[in-house]
Design an enzyme around this catalytic site. Structure first.
Site, PDB file in Angstrom:
ATOM      1  N   ALA A 162       0.831  -1.209   0.000  1.00 57.40           N
ATOM      2  CA  ALA A 162       0.000   0.000   0.000  1.00 57.40           C
ATOM      3  C   ALA A 162       0.861   1.253   0.000  1.00 57.40           C
ATOM      4  CB  ALA A 162      -0.935  -0.013   1.208  1.00 57.40           C
ATOM      5  N   TYR A 163       1.862   1.275   0.869  1.00 55.62           N
ATOM      6  CA  TYR A 163       2.715   2.457   0.977  1.00 55.62           C
ATOM      7  C   TYR A 163       3.489   2.689  -0.314  1.00 55.62           C
ATOM      8  CZ  TYR A 163       6.182   5.691   2.887  1.00 55.62           C
ATOM      9  OH  TYR A 163       6.981   6.775   3.117  1.00 55.62           O
ATOM     10  N   SER A 164       4.112   1.650  -0.853  1.00 55.26           N
ATOM     11  CA  SER A 164       4.897   1.798  -2.074  1.00 55.26           C
ATOM     12  C   SER A 164       4.027   2.240  -3.237  1.00 55.26           C
ATOM     13  CB  SER A 164       5.600   0.481  -2.407  1.00 55.26           C
ATOM     14  OG  SER A 164       6.527   0.126  -1.402  1.00 55.26           O
TER      15      SER A 164
END
Length: 250
Positions: A156-158
């Site tokens: 999700a972050y990437s």
């Protein structure tokens, strides 16, 4: 130096971490700093810290993912100060980490995208008319090296940070002839509260990929942000600056 004398700078996620560090740096160079953050109590503490350093500070509690409060917060800043010269979008979350794609929680994925991407978009969209009227503006979006290379265990972050880089490229090109520049910063892992909350094995994975074999310091990111937000950086837009200890060389 007083590169930001008489300027007004909004910093989202400004109550702590990289956001607060950037706000402190901009304020130390003369900016009137406005902090946007959802954490009201932490905002009050941040204001006290900055004012204790003789930095002119104003705080607005706001959820950057909600269009109406974002527009109202920007309108409040414009009414109070009459201008908005700089926007730094540092509000962000890592979400749940150290799990593979088939283990990712859909709700968490949406939550990360909403804050890291939609929140950034809403804040940029709200300040752009003010900057267009002034024929000047600096927008600095906080991305991440994970948006370029991807960090395993951080889908999700990437993904969100890759979207930040794409958003920055588009905006930078769209406003290239207006006096407004839009750039991003892509740090490697920086020691913040958000990083402290990650599993140790996730932090080790990220740090081991850095040739300098250390995390970045908030002050190092703030120094780069200050240059990118300054009048000096007038011929660079739609670009992503790296601060990765040698991890990114392109």
């Amino acid at each position: 130096m007083n590169r930001f004398e008489n300027q007004v700078a909004i910093v989202t996620g400004g109550a702590q971490g990289i956001g607060l560090g950037i706000a402190r740096r901009l304020g130390s160079e003369g900016a009137r700093v406005v902090l946007f953050d959802i954490k009201a109590e932490r905002l009050r503490q941040a204001v006290g810290e900055l004012e204790g350093a003789d930095i002119s500070t104003h705080a607005v509690p706001v959820d950057v993912t909600d269009e109406t409060p974002v527009n109202a917060a920007v309108a409040e800043v414009r009414e109070k100060f009459g201008r908005i010269d700089v926007l730094v979008t540092a509000a962000g979350v890592a979400g749940l980490t150290n799990r593979k794609t088939h283990e990712v929680d859909v709700g968490d994925f949406r939550h990360v995208m909403e804050i890291n991407v939609t929140g950034m978009f809403l804040c940029c969209r709200a300040v752009l008319p003010v900057m267009l009227q002034a024929n000047y503006g600096r927008i600095v979006n906080i991305a991440s090296i994970s948006g370029k290379e991807g960090n395993a265990g951080m889908l999700a972050y990437s993904t969100s940070k890759a979207a930040v880089i794409g958003l920055t490229k588009v905006m930078g090109k769209e406003y290239a002839e207006t006096g407004i520049t839009v750039n991003a910063l892509a740090p490697a892992v920086v020691r913040t509260q958000m990083v402290d909350e990650l599993p140790p094995e996730q932090v080790k994975y990220m740090t081991d990929r850095i040739p300098m074999k250390r995390t970045g310091e908030i002050e190092e990111i703030a120094a780069l942000a200050a240059y990118t937000a300054s009048p000096e950086a007038g011929f660079t837009t739609a670009f992503t600056f790296d601060a990765t200890g040698g991890r990114a060389t392109y």
